[in-house]
Design an enzyme around this catalytic site. Sequence first.
Site, PDB file in Angstrom:
ATOM      1  N   GLY A  21      69.263  62.944  27.322  1.00 41.18           N
ATOM      2  CA  GLY A  21      68.826  61.955  28.316  1.00 41.18           C
ATOM      3  C   GLY A  21      69.365  60.591  27.974  1.00 41.18           C
ATOM      4  N   ASN A  22      68.760  59.559  28.524  1.00 40.65           N
ATOM      5  CA  ASN A  22      69.185  58.191  28.204  1.00 40.65           C
ATOM      6  C   ASN A  22      67.986  57.249  28.373  1.00 40.65           C
ATOM      7  OD1 ASN A  22      69.241  57.068  31.037  1.00 40.65           O
ATOM      8  ND2 ASN A  22      70.668  58.779  31.256  1.00 40.65           N
TER       9      ASN A  22
END
Length: 217
Positions: A21-22
Site C-alpha cells: 500500500g502507500n
Amino acid sequence: MRVLITAGPTYEPIDPVRFIGNHSTGKMGYALAEAFAETGAQVVLISGPTSLPNPTQALITTTRVQTAAEMYEAAAAAATTADVWVFAAAVADYRPRDVAQNKIKKDGDTLTLELVKNVDIAGTLGKTKRPEQFSVGFALETNDEEAHARGKLQRKNFDLIVLNSLRDPGAGFRHDTNKVTLLDAAGQMTIFELKPKAAVAHDIVRTVLARLSLHNA
Ligand code: CTP
C-alpha cells in the site's frame, strides 16, 4: 453536474494478512467530494481503504474498494455518465502476481515477490473521454515536477493536473495542508499558497467550474 472522484490508496494483497500500500490518507479526495457537493453536484466517491468516515452529505455516494482492479471497475461503471472525473487516488502501480492462500512463513533469509503492473485507471478511462467531459489528475513529484506533471497531463488525456511537490513542506501525504500548482492542457499554470486541504479543494473546484464553462462554451 455529476462528478466521479477516486481517493485514497489501494491495497494489493500479498497473503491473507499482508498487502502492498502507500501513505495516502484520502483527505484531499474527500475534501474535493465535499467541495463539489457544496456546489450542488452529485458526487460518486470511489475510495480505497482510509480511516475517514463516509461523507454524510446526501449528494455524495461512497463506494469502498481495496485494490486497483476494484477501483477501476467501480470508476469505469461511473465514468460514462459523469461530467467531471477527478483522479485523486494514489493507486498502487504494481500488485503481487500471486496472492498466497495462507500466511507466508518466514522460511528463508530473503523473500522475492514478483509484481505485475496494475491498470492505469486515469489513463485507460482517458482514452474513452468525450469532448464535453473534463478530467482532472494529480501528480505527486519529488523532482522535475513541472515536466513530469505535463507528461502525465498529455499521456492520461487530463484537462487539468494538480501538482504537489514533496519538496514543499506541508504538502502531500499525511498533512492537513497542501500546496498545489494547477497546470492545464493549454499550458496555463497557477501556483497556490500552502493552505488547509478544504481550502485547496475549493480552489480546485472553482478552477474546474471556470474551465468547464469555457471548455463547453
Ligand atoms: N493513476 C491512476 N491509476 C494508476 C496510477 C495512477 O488512475 N494505476 C492516476 C492518479 O490517481 C493520478 C495520476 O494518475 O491522478 C498520476 O498518478 P502517478 O502515480 O503520479 O502516475 P504514474 O503514471 O503512476 O507515474 P509514475 O511513473 O510517476 O508513478
